[in-house]
Design a protein around this motif. Sequence first.
Motif, PDB file in Angstrom:
ATOM      1  N   TRP A  26      90.042  77.727  57.158  1.00 48.88           N
ATOM      2  CA  TRP A  26      91.144  78.530  57.662  1.00 48.88           C
ATOM      3  C   TRP A  26      91.143  79.858  56.927  1.00 48.88           C
ATOM      4  O   TRP A  26      90.822  79.919  55.737  1.00 48.88           O
ATOM      5  N   GLY A  27      91.509  80.934  57.625  1.00 49.87           N
ATOM      6  CA  GLY A  27      91.585  82.235  56.988  1.00 49.87           C
ATOM      7  C   GLY A  27      92.502  83.163  57.754  1.00 49.87           C
ATOM      8  O   GLY A  27      92.855  82.904  58.914  1.00 49.87           O
ATOM      9  N   ASP A  28      92.888  84.251  57.113  1.00 50.47           N
ATOM     10  CA  ASP A  28      93.732  85.265  57.731  1.00 50.47           C
ATOM     11  C   ASP A  28      92.839  86.127  58.625  1.00 50.47           C
ATOM     12  O   ASP A  28      91.970  86.837  58.140  1.00 50.47           O
ATOM     13  N   VAL A  29      93.042  86.023  59.947  1.00 56.43           N
ATOM     14  CA  VAL A  29      92.156  86.670  60.914  1.00 56.43           C
ATOM     15  C   VAL A  29      92.872  87.856  61.557  1.00 56.43           C
ATOM     16  O   VAL A  29      93.938  87.705  62.160  1.00 56.43           O
ATOM     17  N   LYS A  30      92.284  89.036  61.411  1.00 55.34           N
ATOM     18  CA  LYS A  30      92.842  90.245  62.012  1.00 55.34           C
ATOM     19  C   LYS A  30      92.881  90.080  63.535  1.00 55.34           C
ATOM     20  O   LYS A  30      91.905  89.663  64.152  1.00 55.34           O
ATOM     21  N   GLY A  31      94.032  90.374  64.129  1.00 56.16           N
ATOM     22  CA  GLY A  31      94.194  90.291  65.575  1.00 56.16           C
ATOM     23  C   GLY A  31      94.574  88.919  66.101  1.00 56.16           C
ATOM     24  O   GLY A  31      94.758  88.751  67.305  1.00 56.16           O
ATOM     25  N   ALA A  32      94.697  87.921  65.221  1.00 50.21           N
ATOM     26  CA  ALA A  32      95.144  86.594  65.669  1.00 50.21           C
ATOM     27  C   ALA A  32      96.657  86.621  65.863  1.00 50.21           C
ATOM     28  O   ALA A  32      97.396  87.083  64.992  1.00 50.21           O
ATOM     29  N   ASP A  33      97.103  86.173  67.004  1.00 52.30           N
ATOM     30  CA  ASP A  33      98.523  86.049  67.306  1.00 52.30           C
ATOM     31  C   ASP A  33      98.689  84.980  68.377  1.00 52.30           C
ATOM     32  O   ASP A  33      97.714  84.342  68.758  1.00 52.30           O
TER      33      ASP A  33
ATOM     34  N   TYR B  80     110.159  90.401  72.473  1.00 54.19           N
ATOM     35  CA  TYR B  80     110.006  89.938  71.092  1.00 54.19           C
ATOM     36  C   TYR B  80     108.574  90.145  70.605  1.00 54.19           C
ATOM     37  O   TYR B  80     107.627  89.949  71.339  1.00 54.19           O
ATOM     38  N   ARG B  81     108.446  90.541  69.345  1.00 58.85           N
ATOM     39  CA  ARG B  81     107.142  90.632  68.673  1.00 58.85           C
ATOM     40  C   ARG B  81     107.139  89.628  67.536  1.00 58.85           C
ATOM     41  O   ARG B  81     108.025  89.625  66.696  1.00 58.85           O
ATOM     42  N   THR B  82     106.114  88.793  67.521  1.00 59.41           N
ATOM     43  CA  THR B  82     106.029  87.745  66.514  1.00 59.41           C
ATOM     44  C   THR B  82     105.637  88.303  65.149  1.00 59.41           C
ATOM     45  O   THR B  82     105.178  89.440  65.039  1.00 59.41           O
ATOM     46  N   THR B  83     105.793  87.472  64.151  1.00 59.16           N
ATOM     47  CA  THR B  83     105.400  87.838  62.793  1.00 59.16           C
ATOM     48  C   THR B  83     103.923  88.228  62.753  1.00 59.16           C
ATOM     49  O   THR B  83     103.564  89.233  62.140  1.00 59.16           O
TER      50      THR B  83
ATOM     51  N   VAL C  68     102.916  81.006  65.518  1.00 61.82           N
ATOM     52  CA  VAL C  68     104.325  81.403  65.486  1.00 61.82           C
ATOM     53  C   VAL C  68     104.923  80.974  64.147  1.00 61.82           C
ATOM     54  O   VAL C  68     104.735  79.842  63.714  1.00 61.82           O
ATOM     55  N   SER C  69     105.614  81.894  63.526  1.00 56.89           N
ATOM     56  CA  SER C  69     106.260  81.616  62.250  1.00 56.89           C
ATOM     57  C   SER C  69     107.577  80.888  62.483  1.00 56.89           C
ATOM     58  O   SER C  69     108.070  80.790  63.608  1.00 56.89           O
ATOM     59  N   TRP C  70     108.155  80.405  61.408  1.00 56.08           N
ATOM     60  CA  TRP C  70     109.463  79.757  61.498  1.00 56.08           C
ATOM     61  C   TRP C  70     110.482  80.748  62.081  1.00 56.08           C
ATOM     62  O   TRP C  70     111.298  80.371  62.906  1.00 56.08           O
ATOM     63  N   HIS C  71     110.396  82.021  61.695  1.00 57.32           N
ATOM     64  CA  HIS C  71     111.319  83.033  62.221  1.00 57.32           C
ATOM     65  C   HIS C  71     111.118  83.224  63.732  1.00 57.32           C
ATOM     66  O   HIS C  71     112.090  83.403  64.471  1.00 57.32           O
ATOM     67  N   ASP C  72     109.867  83.185  64.189  1.00 54.65           N
ATOM     68  CA  ASP C  72     109.585  83.290  65.620  1.00 54.65           C
ATOM     69  C   ASP C  72     110.197  82.115  66.373  1.00 54.65           C
ATOM     70  O   ASP C  72     110.786  82.285  67.442  1.00 54.65           O
TER      71      ASP C  72
ATOM     72  N   LYS D  91     102.433  91.795  61.712  1.00 52.80           N
ATOM     73  CA  LYS D  91     101.524  91.850  60.565  1.00 52.80           C
ATOM     74  C   LYS D  91     100.118  92.310  60.972  1.00 52.80           C
ATOM     75  O   LYS D  91      99.393  92.881  60.174  1.00 52.80           O
ATOM     76  N   GLY D  92      99.720  92.001  62.213  1.00 54.45           N
ATOM     77  CA  GLY D  92      98.383  92.357  62.673  1.00 54.45           C
ATOM     78  C   GLY D  92      97.341  91.295  62.420  1.00 54.45           C
ATOM     79  O   GLY D  92      96.146  91.518  62.637  1.00 54.45           O
TER      80      GLY D  92
END
Length: 173
Positions: free
Chosen positions: A39-46, A21-24, A68-72, A28-29
């Motif tokens: 808080w911010g959108d951080v490239k490479g955060a998973d 499985y690959r998470t959202t 992890v997203s709701w879909h994950d 997205k990256g």
Amino acid sequence: WIARYPVTNAQFERFVRATNYRTTAEEKGSGWAWMGSKWGDVKGADWRHPGGPKTSIDGKEAHPVVQVSWHDVQAFCDWAGLVLPTEEEWEKAARGTDGRVYPWGDDWADGRCNTLEARVGGTTAVGHYSPQGDSPWGCADMAGNVWEWTATAADEARRVVRGGSWNNNQNNA
């Protein structure tokens, strides 16, 4: 009828290995992460790198999975044969039948959960504050540590989360 603890990094890793499985966030990256002052959108955060590419979950196998997203979470539940609780089910598990403010009662008590007041600055292993912070049903980490997804829709695009996080104060727990 509800899990005693949030899903850990180790549990989520078993799911990922079994299913590829690959998470959202991986797709997205990037993912939302604490950047020290906001808080911010951080490239490479998973989920493996919750604060970005220079961070890791190594040594945090017993911590709750983040990024992890709701879909994950839905995919994990499908794989594990579980279902997310509704908002009402989560609230009953956290607050008991008497509707207490916190899982342990109506009054705030230091040392019962991981919020800003604990000054940890990140997640703690699930159950770290158990049993003193447990709900009447014996559920741990229902206040603080990480926000928890529910099956309930907030609107057409969003889902309800509960519990607050390590980065919230007692009013959001």
